[in-house]
Design a protein around this motif. Structure first.
Motif, PDB file in Angstrom:
ATOM      1  N   UNK A  92      10.467  -7.763  -1.845  1.00  0.00           N
ATOM      2  CA  UNK A  92      10.363  -8.070  -3.275  1.00  0.00           C
ATOM      3  C   UNK A  92      10.892  -6.926  -4.141  1.00  0.00           C
ATOM      4  N   UNK A  93      10.990  -7.229  -5.439  1.00  0.00           N
ATOM      5  CA  UNK A  93      11.422  -6.239  -6.420  1.00  0.00           C
ATOM      6  C   UNK A  93      10.292  -6.045  -7.430  1.00  0.00           C
ATOM      7  N   UNK A  94      10.169  -4.813  -7.920  1.00  0.00           N
ATOM      8  CA  UNK A  94       9.042  -4.487  -8.786  1.00  0.00           C
ATOM      9  C   UNK A  94       9.481  -3.621  -9.950  1.00  0.00           C
ATOM     10  N   UNK A  95       8.666  -3.667 -10.995  1.00  0.00           N
ATOM     11  CA  UNK A  95       8.726  -2.701 -12.089  1.00  0.00           C
ATOM     12  C   UNK A  95       7.415  -1.924 -12.034  1.00  0.00           C
ATOM     13  N   UNK A  96       7.349  -0.746 -12.649  1.00  0.00           N
ATOM     14  CA  UNK A  96       6.073  -0.009 -12.635  1.00  0.00           C
ATOM     15  C   UNK A  96       4.919  -0.827 -13.194  1.00  0.00           C
ATOM     16  N   UNK A  97       5.134  -1.500 -14.325  1.00  0.00           N
ATOM     17  CA  UNK A  97       4.080  -2.347 -14.888  1.00  0.00           C
ATOM     18  C   UNK A  97       3.779  -3.535 -13.984  1.00  0.00           C
ATOM     19  N   UNK A  98       4.803  -4.039 -13.320  1.00  0.00           N
ATOM     20  CA  UNK A  98       4.606  -5.180 -12.441  1.00  0.00           C
ATOM     21  C   UNK A  98       3.692  -4.859 -11.274  1.00  0.00           C
ATOM     22  N   UNK A  99       3.868  -3.687 -10.693  1.00  0.00           N
ATOM     23  CA  UNK A  99       2.989  -3.271  -9.599  1.00  0.00           C
ATOM     24  C   UNK A  99       1.561  -3.132 -10.102  1.00  0.00           C
ATOM     25  N   UNK A 100       1.404  -2.540 -11.270  1.00  0.00           N
ATOM     26  CA  UNK A 100       0.078  -2.273 -11.816  1.00  0.00           C
ATOM     27  C   UNK A 100      -0.650  -3.552 -12.206  1.00  0.00           C
ATOM     28  N   UNK A 101       0.060  -4.492 -12.822  1.00  0.00           N
ATOM     29  CA  UNK A 101      -0.597  -5.628 -13.455  1.00  0.00           C
ATOM     30  C   UNK A 101      -0.533  -6.925 -12.654  1.00  0.00           C
ATOM     31  N   UNK A 102       0.250  -6.977 -11.608  1.00  0.00           N
ATOM     32  CA  UNK A 102       0.382  -8.229 -10.856  1.00  0.00           C
ATOM     33  C   UNK A 102      -0.914  -8.579 -10.131  1.00  0.00           C
ATOM     34  N   UNK A 103      -1.115  -9.856  -9.906  1.00  0.00           N
ATOM     35  CA  UNK A 103      -2.283 -10.342  -9.185  1.00  0.00           C
ATOM     36  C   UNK A 103      -2.170  -9.989  -7.711  1.00  0.00           C
ATOM     37  N   UNK A 104      -3.261  -9.521  -7.133  1.00  0.00           N
ATOM     38  CA  UNK A 104      -3.289  -9.271  -5.693  1.00  0.00           C
ATOM     39  C   UNK A 104      -2.995 -10.580  -4.965  1.00  0.00           C
ATOM     40  N   UNK A 105      -2.184 -10.509  -3.904  1.00  0.00           N
ATOM     41  CA  UNK A 105      -1.723 -11.723  -3.220  1.00  0.00           C
ATOM     42  C   UNK A 105      -2.887 -12.566  -2.714  1.00  0.00           C
ATOM     43  N   UNK A 106      -3.947 -11.939  -2.213  1.00  0.00           N
ATOM     44  CA  UNK A 106      -5.082 -12.703  -1.689  1.00  0.00           C
ATOM     45  C   UNK A 106      -5.774 -13.485  -2.791  1.00  0.00           C
ATOM     46  N   UNK A 107      -5.857 -12.898  -3.998  1.00  0.00           N
ATOM     47  CA  UNK A 107      -6.485 -13.582  -5.130  1.00  0.00           C
ATOM     48  C   UNK A 107      -5.593 -14.727  -5.611  1.00  0.00           C
ATOM     49  N   UNK A 108      -4.291 -14.472  -5.682  1.00  0.00           N
ATOM     50  CA  UNK A 108      -3.357 -15.521  -6.109  1.00  0.00           C
ATOM     51  C   UNK A 108      -3.375 -16.690  -5.134  1.00  0.00           C
ATOM     52  N   UNK A 109      -3.447 -16.395  -3.834  1.00  0.00           N
ATOM     53  CA  UNK A 109      -3.477 -17.468  -2.835  1.00  0.00           C
ATOM     54  C   UNK A 109      -4.758 -18.294  -2.967  1.00  0.00           C
ATOM     55  N   UNK A 110      -5.881 -17.628  -3.208  1.00  0.00           N
ATOM     56  CA  UNK A 110      -7.147 -18.353  -3.391  1.00  0.00           C
ATOM     57  C   UNK A 110      -7.064 -19.278  -4.603  1.00  0.00           C
ATOM     58  N   UNK A 111      -6.542 -18.771  -5.713  1.00  0.00           N
ATOM     59  CA  UNK A 111      -6.459 -19.583  -6.921  1.00  0.00           C
ATOM     60  C   UNK A 111      -5.515 -20.767  -6.722  1.00  0.00           C
ATOM     61  N   UNK A 112      -4.397 -20.531  -6.049  1.00  0.00           N
ATOM     62  CA  UNK A 112      -3.464 -21.620  -5.792  1.00  0.00           C
ATOM     63  C   UNK A 112      -4.114 -22.717  -4.957  1.00  0.00           C
TER      64      UNK A 112
END
Length: 387
Positions: A68-88
């Motif tokens: 993947x590709x990231x920005x500094x803010x993107x790393x800081x503010x993005x949803x943790x993958x495990x949480x995103x998977x649960x919500x999905x």
């Protein structure tokens, strides 16, 4: 934007693979060597992206973070993958077949939806962030399911989608934003967008959101992952007024039942520390009832019992000593017990754990946990160990 464009070229991708495991201490030497064969701006972009990918591995699977590709803010503010998977998964269980992901950031939640086969419209007004989200969809082979649009979310028509997910920006130039109406976009706008969804909606908010700020027609959920509280979610289209705490991995969910505050009782043999999501959701009473436990103080979220009972919603400690707050007495006790590894927890105390550790200077082969807290209003130290 220029950095991303450079990294998406064949030369940029090859360089990213080459610098993937570069340690921070070696960056200067690596940069000096690579600049003999590659443009300086490309080398800087590749090393910067490698550093971001290494940080992102704490939130995303290592295999994903490495592509993947990231920005500094993107790393800081993005949803943790495990949480995103649960919500999905929650959305899929509700029969959702398409989602408008507003304020999508670098695309973490959109990726989770798409991996369940749910088509996503991912919207962000920042051109660099939108470009990164698009690159991530392509890098993970999900471009057919994720449409990324650079736009102001307040101007996007979501009528053609089953569900809406909104993740407002909660950081500004001065750091975290605590007033929900100061989010970007404001919580009131996000609530309005959620109410228009044909099937369901979810709004990601800060875990410290006041309970009185939760709309009456929303269900509030607090989520922790590995014991750390990650976020709160306001659900629409589920059970209005309901409250729940969800612990990952699992998931294990504790629903609120509107119980009164537990009784206050003397400290028993066992002390239970409720999970942070349970505390944020104001569900300590539900945990206490299941343990036949009571509070050690009416203002402190520790519960105590004479019996050790299993629960996923709290961590149990066996208490061996109860002392009035006194550093000298604690130091003497730890010396007597030959405690060299000391874990300090606090709730309702102004003393910082690191400050106490320095003062007691414990040494020895044994370990202990000390709780700096209040018992029936009095500053107290409880000493014990995980049960």
């Amino acid at each position: 934007m220029n950095d991303l464009a450079l990294l998406l070229t064949p030369e940029g991708r090859a360089l990213l693979d080459e610098v993937r495991d570069t340690a921070p201490a070696n960056e200067l030497a690596v940069a000096t060597r690579l600049r003999r064969e590659h443009p300086a701006d490309l080398v800087s972009a590749a090393l910067g992206q490698a550093r971001l990918r290494q940080r992102a591995a704490a939130k995303f699977a290592a295999a994903d973070a490495g592509r993947m590709f990231f920005t500094p803010n993107g790393v800081e503010q993005s949803t943790r993958a495990s949480v995103a998977a649960y919500r999905a998964e929650c959305f899929r269980a509700m029969g959702v077949r398409s989602v408008a992901d507003l304020c999508c950031g670098i695309g973490g939640d959109a990726i989770a939806f798409a991996r369940l086969g749910i088509p996503v419209l991912a919207v962000d007004r920042d051109p660099v962030t939108a470009a990164v989200a698009r690159a991530n969809a392509e890098a993970l082979g999900l471009a057919d399911l994720i449409e990324v649009r650079e736009a102001d979310v307040t101007e996007v028509d979501t009528a053609g989608y089953d569900a809406v997910f909104v993740d407002p920006a909660r950081r500004g130039g001065r750091g975290r934003i605590f007033d929900p109406e100061a989010y970007s976009p404001p919580l009131s706008w996000a609530v309005g967008a959620a109410r228009k969804a044909s099937r369901a909606a979810a709004l990601k908010v800060a875990p410290g959101i006041p309970h009185e700020a939760v709309p009456e027609d929303a269900e509030a959920e607090w989520i922790s992952d590995g014991g750390d509280v990650k976020e709160a979610v306001l659900w629409f289209g589920t059970t209005p007024g309901a409250v729940r705490a969800t612990l990952l991995p699992g998931p294990r969910t504790l629903p609120g039942r509107g119980l009164p505050d537990p009784r206050v009782r003397p400290v028993g043999r066992y002390l239970y520390e409720p999970d942070g999501a349970v505390i944020r959701a104001h569900l300590v009473a539900e945990v206490a009832e299941g343990l036949d436990a009571g509070l050690i103080d009416p203002t402190i979220a520790y519960v105590t019992s004479d019996a050790l009972l299993p629960t996923p919603f709290a961590t149990a400690y066996e208490i061996t000593d109860q002392l009035p707050f006194n550093v000298k007495k604690l130091k003497a006790l730890l010396r007597e017990r030959e405690v060299g590894t000391l874990t300090v927890k606090k709730r309702g105390s102004a003393v910082e754990p690191e400050e106490l550790r320095k003062k007691v200077k414990s040494a020895g082969p044994n370990s202990a946990t000390v709780f700096l807290t209040r018992v029936a209003g009095a500053p107290t130290m409880l000493v014990g160990h995980p049960a």
